[in-house]
Design a protein around this motif. Structure first.
Motif, PDB file in Angstrom:
ATOM      1  N   CYS B  40      40.409  41.555  42.240  1.00 11.40           N
ATOM      2  CA  CYS B  40      41.515  40.694  42.673  1.00 11.40           C
ATOM      3  C   CYS B  40      41.720  39.601  41.625  1.00 11.40           C
ATOM      4  N   MET B  41      42.934  39.080  41.554  1.00 14.29           N
ATOM      5  CA  MET B  41      43.225  38.086  40.515  1.00 14.29           C
ATOM      6  C   MET B  41      43.969  36.902  41.107  1.00 14.29           C
ATOM      7  N   SER B 143      51.212  41.004  51.050  1.00 15.78           N
ATOM      8  CA  SER B 143      50.288  41.640  50.120  1.00 15.78           C
ATOM      9  C   SER B 143      49.550  42.752  50.853  1.00 15.78           C
ATOM     10  N   VAL B 145      46.191  45.853  50.523  1.00 14.52           N
ATOM     11  CA  VAL B 145      44.876  46.036  49.911  1.00 14.52           C
ATOM     12  C   VAL B 145      44.538  47.519  49.802  1.00 14.52           C
ATOM     13  N   GLU B 159      44.085  43.931  45.668  1.00 14.11           N
ATOM     14  CA  GLU B 159      45.155  43.327  46.456  1.00 14.11           C
ATOM     15  C   GLU B 159      46.368  43.210  45.541  1.00 14.11           C
ATOM     16  N   LEU B 161      50.838  42.153  45.570  1.00 13.64           N
ATOM     17  CA  LEU B 161      52.005  41.696  46.323  1.00 13.64           C
ATOM     18  C   LEU B 161      53.077  42.759  46.236  1.00 13.64           C
TER      19      LEU B 161
END
Lengths: 479, 479
Positions: B40-41, B143, B145, B159, B161
């Motif tokens: 994730c970022m 968002s 996952v 994750e 968007l």
């Protein structure tokens, strides 16, 4: 084709059962629908459009005050959540935990963010090194999860939408100023755009956000006399910075801990709108966030020329506000009830007689006042009417709050005021001890809401223990 | 106070290591930052501002085509996910599972939505009863996952968007029309606003979305010759309606299953922008989604009058585009490099000599062309330059795709084309069998990308088995 006679069902009256009235409005105005995910809801188009208007206005206010939007992950590793002691104690009991990714058990479980201080701190540590990197003025629009036992649409749900602002500053003064600035933004937003009067104040020690040095809040009074916290703004000092080892080189080239804030508003605001302005006919929406501001309803629409004229009128209104026409086959009476239920601020009726007289009928939702208006300057009048609705519902809400705000000198005063007048705000002096706070709650049922910025001197003795009072407090039962 | 000499670090060159170049750009242009949440970022302000522009434009296009936004829960109970067999098979292996709420083990585990067909179906069942309730044209911005093993910023993260459109229609024809309409919206968006040329087509049977009858897609070619799926639009038939028992009374008063679609675009588009338009100096942003469209850089800003004039110029530009001034203490050279890295489409330099001559220097990012422009009509020229950048990068991308599109009659042709010219699209005839699809992939490394709407006749034999061909296919290596 069978004629469908879908009627607008009546809702429970407020006085009969306020809680039932509330959920009736949520459902019948098509704001939400329940799901098989316990404690979570679908926000339907009409409800979501209100949220979009809230977002648009608030986001503009955030950007005008220099904030930038970002997006953090929705997951927080357990070890990260645990870095700030007070914070994890406050939130761990209500976290939803992810333990599997596909068929594999995770080495470390992840919680679905209940709030994102820890993620922002980790990021700040990565990107803040010098005083030139400060301040960081960030915000994000996301949903968060808190595993509540009992839930109610908008007011308390396991997942809710919100914005969370997170800022980092070189000095305590700057951070405190930011905390206060954002409370000011929230206050302006509620009063100006939602027409909800609020009390600005500070939470007591026992009522602070987990990890905060100070929590500021705005408190509104609902139609039933219960208080609702509409927004909070927290000052963290350098506590999180120390826990996460965030340091920067200040102008004197010395490593220093920065000071931090966070602030949030949620879909709860929609609950506040419903319970501040609604009535027995349903929703009453503040014009600034109403998805439809003016609904045009043709009368005797089968008669020649009526639909054309109504459409023409609607097109004119669309140039100045969010207008819509309902030319469906339902009866005008059905439509009147439907858009009252949905809280549309202004209704515009137009039929053959009106057209003859170059006029239409304008009805304002909050007081059902009817005005005949010339078509010549209808745009102007509609804008006036929208302003009238906004002012009208603000004043009614303020009047309700004032009528339901009682001054108490002792515990008996509190009990008596509530018994005689129903729930409301209690203004009373307080000695500052948590013991008295708890005792008042236990004996009278009202908890401390906030220490208002606008203090009054109502005597010098604590409402509970009778010893020397330090401050005036607002008390109330809360959502 | 020590003078800070933060330099713009060089990035890896594209030809040397495309993958490294890509992550360098993501980091150095301050689009993202890594986190301790694996896969994730953080999307940083500059990256998120690009997404906000994408959202604003796309959301406008969705609303113009009659869609409404809603918000579904982020959790899906396991039993709900399992209702449609193909769907659960496709997604269960990459779900993140919530098993605890606070300290309590959940009776049924919940997955964090990988996509929301099942939630929309449950909701449709609740609110759709008559043909009057149709169509439902819904979208949500959320968002999702998916528990990926290997991840890369924007292209593949656990994750991400996105927007997911979900619509329900009375007939198959209407639903198919919607599927095609939204693919058209995606195409227009990519080509017009992101300046990315795309191929419209249909996925083969083996490459369809889990549960779909048909999947349409748009495919773009990146600078390195790899394909990237930029958007998909699915037609479900009435499969989900049957699985979830959604029925409505049609005009003939008969219970009928409705037909369904879904369609989505994600933050992946930012990856597509980077890899389509970027160069060895960093990002090159399509003007329509660039957070800053014109950056004003004062030259010799310490000299009298320069900053005033530069600020005045910036204020004028702000009236026609997203303009910003950088009056920090960094050198002009540093600033030139910095805003090239950040892909700002147009740079405007103004120094003492320019002021004397009533002019400024305008440099377009994509070709670094310098023009001296009179201050008299600078607003007009800036808009022309922005259009020039948009057209310039679109044409360059189209040229790159055409240069890298190869026709193949047999497997040797494919191998030879790739070896001689590098990766790219292969156009070749195909018999329609999954066996040949797999074999081509195994022997040459390229997979089927789509059956393009725009068919060409390149012979009548399958590129693999040599038997009768049914259709022309685009093949390629994919992100």
């Amino acid at each position: 084709m069978a004629q469908q006679k879908k009627m607008v069902d009546a809702i429970t009256s407020m006085d009969e059962d306020f809680a039932k009235w509330y959920t009736d409005v949520c459902k019948k105005a098509e704001l939400i629908e329940y799901t098989s995910v316990k404690g979570c809801m679908v926000i339907r188009p009409y409800g979501y459009a209100i949220w979009e208007n809230i977002q648009r206005i608030l986001d503009g206010m955030f950007k005008e005050t220099g904030h930038e939007n970002v997006c953090m992950p929705m997951f927080i590793p357990e070890s990260l959540l645990q870095k700030e002691k007070d914070h994890v104690e406050g939130f761990a009991p209500e976290c939803a935990w992810v333990t599997y990714g596909g068929s594999e058990k995770l080495e470390e479980r992840l919680c679905v963010r209940p709030t994102s201080e820890t993620l922002f701190c980790e990021h700040f540590k990565n990107v803040v090194h010098s005083h030139r990197d400060l301040p960081k003025l960030y915000n994000q629009w996301v949903s968060v999860v808190r595993w509540e036992k009992t839930t109610r649409p908008f007011l308390r749900s396991r997942e809710f939408l919100w914005q969370e602002g997170h800022t980092l500053h070189a000095t305590a003064e700057e951070a405190i100023e930011e905390t206060e600035r954002m409370l000011g933004v929230y206050t302006e937003f509620c009063q100006k755009y939602l027409a909800i009067p609020v009390i600005q104040g500070q939470k007591t020690e026992s009522d602070k956000f987990a990890g905060a040095e100070r929590t500021y809040c705005i408190e509104a009074l609902m139609h039933d006399g219960k208080a609702l916290q509409a927004g909070t703004s927290h000052y963290f000092g350098d506590g999180f910075a120390r826990a996460f080892d965030i340091q920067f080189l200040n102008k004197e080239n010395k490593l220093t801990y920065p000071h931090q804030t966070s602030w949030g508003m949620t879909t709860r605001l929609i609950g506040a709108i419903i319970m501040t302005h609604g009535d027995d006919n349903g929703l009453v929406l503040p014009p600034d966030v109403a998805p439809i501001q003016a609904i045009v309803i043709p009368v005797a629409q089968h008669k020649e020329g009526v639909l054309d004229k109504a459409n023409e009128l609607c097109e004119r209104l669309k140039k100045v506000c969010r207008a819509k026409i309902d030319d469906s086959e339902q009866s005008p009476g059905w439509k009147f009830a439907e858009y009252e239920m949905k809280g549309v601020p202004v209704r515009v009726e137009i039929g053959p007689k009106d057209i003859e007289n170059n006029q239409c009928v304008v009805v304002t939702r909050h007081n059902r006042e009817k005005t005949f208006v010339s078509l010549d300057n209808i745009e102007e009048v509609i804008l006036e009417k929208l302003a009238e609705v906004r002012d009208g519902i603000y004043n009614a809400a303020l009047e309700n709050r004032e009528r339901r705000t009682y001054i108490a000198k002792n515990l008996d005063d509190i009990t008596k005021a509530l018994e005689e007048n129903g729930d409301g705000f209690i203004k009373a002096m307080w000695c500052g001890s948590e013991e008295c706070e708890d005792k008042v709650k236990e004996l009278t049922g009202v908890g401390s809401r906030c220490i208002p910025f606008e203090q009054e001197t109502l005597g010098d003795k604590c409402v509970c223990c009778g010893k020397e009072a330090k401050t005036m407090l607002y008390w109330g039962k809360a959502y």
